[in-house]
Design an enzyme around this catalytic site. Sequence first.
Site, short mmCIF file in Angstrom:
data_model
loop_
_atom_site.label_atom_id
_atom_site.label_comp_id
_atom_site.label_asym_id
_atom_site.label_seq_id
_atom_site.Cartn_x
_atom_site.Cartn_y
_atom_site.Cartn_z
N ASP A 64 -1.27 -6.83 -2.74
CA ASP A 64 -1.76 -7.08 -1.38
C ASP A 64 -2.14 -5.81 -0.62
OD1 ASP A 64 0.78 -6.07 -1.17
OD2 ASP A 64 1.62 -7.71 -0.01
N ASP A 119 9.47 -2.92 -0.07
CA ASP A 119 8.65 -2.88 1.14
C ASP A 119 9.57 -3.14 2.31
OD1 ASP A 119 5.46 -3.19 1.90
OD2 ASP A 119 6.86 -4.05 3.35
N SER A 542 8.26 2.96 6.58
CA SER A 542 8.11 2.25 5.31
C SER A 542 9.20 2.59 4.31
CB SER A 542 6.75 2.57 4.70
OG SER A 542 6.86 3.70 3.87
N ARG A 544 8.39 3.43 1.24
CA ARG A 544 7.73 4.12 0.13
C ARG A 544 8.58 5.26 -0.41
NH1 ARG A 544 2.98 5.77 4.26
NH2 ARG A 544 3.24 3.56 4.58
C1 MIC Z 1 4.05 -0.28 5.46
O1 MIC Z 1 3.92 -1.24 6.19
O2 MIC Z 1 4.25 0.87 5.88
C2 MIC Z 1 4.00 -0.50 3.95
C3 MIC Z 1 2.73 0.09 3.47
O3 MIC Z 1 3.97 -1.87 3.69
C4 MIC Z 1 5.23 0.15 3.33
C5 MIC Z 1 5.24 0.15 1.87
C6 MIC Z 1 4.39 1.20 1.25
O4 MIC Z 1 4.30 2.32 1.77
O5 MIC Z 1 3.83 0.92 0.19
C7 MIC Z 1 6.56 -0.46 3.79
O6 MIC Z 1 6.63 -1.04 4.84
O7 MIC Z 1 7.58 -0.26 3.13
FE1 SF4 Z 2 1.32 -4.95 4.49
FE2 SF4 Z 2 3.24 -3.29 5.37
FE3 SF4 Z 2 1.25 -4.09 6.97
FE4 SF4 Z 2 3.07 -5.82 6.24
S1 SF4 Z 2 3.43 -3.99 7.48
S2 SF4 Z 2 0.87 -6.18 6.30
S3 SF4 Z 2 3.52 -5.18 4.17
S4 SF4 Z 2 1.06 -2.82 5.16
#
Ligand code: MIC
Ligand code: SF4
Length: 650
Positions: A64, A119, A542, A544
């Site tokens: 996604d 996530d 996040s 990550r």
């Molecule tokens: C976000 O909303 O910051 C993300 C992208 O979904 C991250 C995950 C990521 O960095 O891949 C999260 O919320 O953990």
């Molecule tokens: Fe995707 Fe993270 Fe945004 Fe949710 S907050 S829509 S998981 S990038």
Amino acid sequence: MVKNIVEKILLAHIVEGEPAKGSEVGMRIDQTLTQDATGTMAYLQFEAMRIPRVKTDLSVSYVDHNTVQVGFENADDHNYLQTVAAKHGIKFSRPGNGICHQVHLERFGKPGTTLIGSDSHTTTGGGVGQIAIGAGGLDVAVAMGGGAFYITYPNVIKVNLTGELKPWVGAKDVILKVLEHLTTKGNVGCMLEYAGPGVASLTVPERATITNMGAETGVTTSVFPSDEETKKFLKAQGREGDWIELKADEGAEYDRVIDIDLSALEPLAAMPHSPGNIKKVCELEAEGMDVDQVAIGSCTNSSYVDLMTVAKILKGHVVATSVGIAPGSKQVLQMIAGNGALSDLIASGTRILESACGFCIGNHFSPSSKGVSLRTNNRNFEGRSGTKDAQVYLVSPETAAAAAITGKFTDPRKLEGMGIKHPKVEMPNKFLIDDSMILDPVSEKEASKITVFRGPNIGNPPVNDPMPDAIEGEVVIKVEDKITTDHIMPAGSRLKYRSNIEKYASFVFEPLDTTFPDRCKANKQKGIHNIIVAGLSYGQGSSREHAAMCPMYLGVKAVIAKSIERIHMANLVNFGILPIFFENEADYDGIAQGDVLEIPDAKKIIAKGGEIYVENKTRGKRYRMKYDLSERQKEIIFAGGMLAYTVKSG
Ligand code: MIC
Ligand code: SF4
């Protein structure tokens, strides 16, 4: 024993440690989820553990985040994810099926169970009564292999809801109110439990908006009771059999109580550049601000009811500004297509975006220079939208739709005066159920026939050396309070390098200092350790793990901070970077970038639990430090990270 909901679920899942507040417990994980941007590393690490098949009740791999693309990298990653899932017993949700949290809530979330996901917004599952927690990819890999997941046994904060939401006020306004109470820092080690007579008036998707964005407070997760509303939602998703009742016992105890009267809430917004920067929409309206862009969607606010509400408001109007809408899932998109609402949206001039994260992660639909963008997602960190000087405000779908019509910050209640009635959209009694985009894995017997696809973008997860006896090196960067993982490891246009650590590491701290990676590499070559000095709430946002993995790859050995957020702290440990804290926060002021620091005998002292000091060789000063590491975490850091530790301990 009288228990609250958090205690009920945790106590049924603890496999290690004592359930005493503040101490580390290991819990059994029933379900896992990954998304593509963190998933490739999670599965590469899972493969490195050499466990043939996942041991959870359910593991799902979603695509996604990295969907739109130029170049081969994302498509290669998708192929890797699809084949690795098929081989190891994991369901695969194909690109186009929707955002992981929305789809998981619709099709798999189960009251009373535990879920971890790579996530941070995995917390969405709390809306259906799950203990659902965001974690680093390596922790998810371990859980897929049947290992425990470790958390601090939490303090539980009760959010007592009374009254009922007024027209034009939404679930987003509830969580923005909670953020006003709790702010985005100081809540590590807590969980939120929603209770009170107001709960029954909120549908599961509304509850999920609230638990989703609970992540922004820094709590481990948030949970709602599982009641008749939960049953109704599961039934409408054809999953009534997954329902159990879940409620706190009479007289259950909490560490703190926050009271929110839903009837008294007004439309709210989070102002740039923090989700905790709350103001009333009517006050922002009074400032007469023009809106350059509206973006509706993300895992926070892209449910069927959210989009139907927007479609009904926009019906018959032409949008006054640039408006993008990303439905949260194929289910939502197909349902609004089937009932004509999509056609109303298209007629109004909105731009229909893919059912994916899209604008929220900044990989398209960036605002104009200094543009004011109203978004229904959960994070408005500086630059996250892809435009460094954009002004992003987080609002409800109702407020977003009002701005779409007027082109200005508008209190949605004002729409009544413009002849637009409040659309009361009910949650459907039956959702459109079609799981054909979720692929089942092959049987264990067939697994050997699957060849895992590995494109040139997929590298091996980097390995770290065991921790040195002493840490001696340079402060390569000194950063302020509330540094997010978006500052440390930017996403957006850099996202496609998530599976290629060598390349991705060349963007560490890009928004703050583009010379950081080269300076680190030069030190590493000379055998000088790299050290990061940070303020409060370092690593917000996040999950990550790249925000720890890439600095580790560049030779970072320690982060010295005033405080570190939960998931990032776990990720630092998982990659063998020592997190330590100032005993006296004022000492932070005495350190500058470029200073040479030494932590003599760090390993020996930490192993024994002794007092630890940092010596500033440049300034001739010594600072007392503290650390908060369980015996397990110490072993992981000494081994050089979780992968080395897991392999070592079999
Ligand atoms: C976000 O909303 O910051 C993300 C992208 O979904 C991250 C995950 C990521 O960095 O891949 C999260 O919320 O953990
Ligand atoms: Fe995707 Fe993270 Fe945004 Fe949710 S907050 S829509 S998981 S990038």
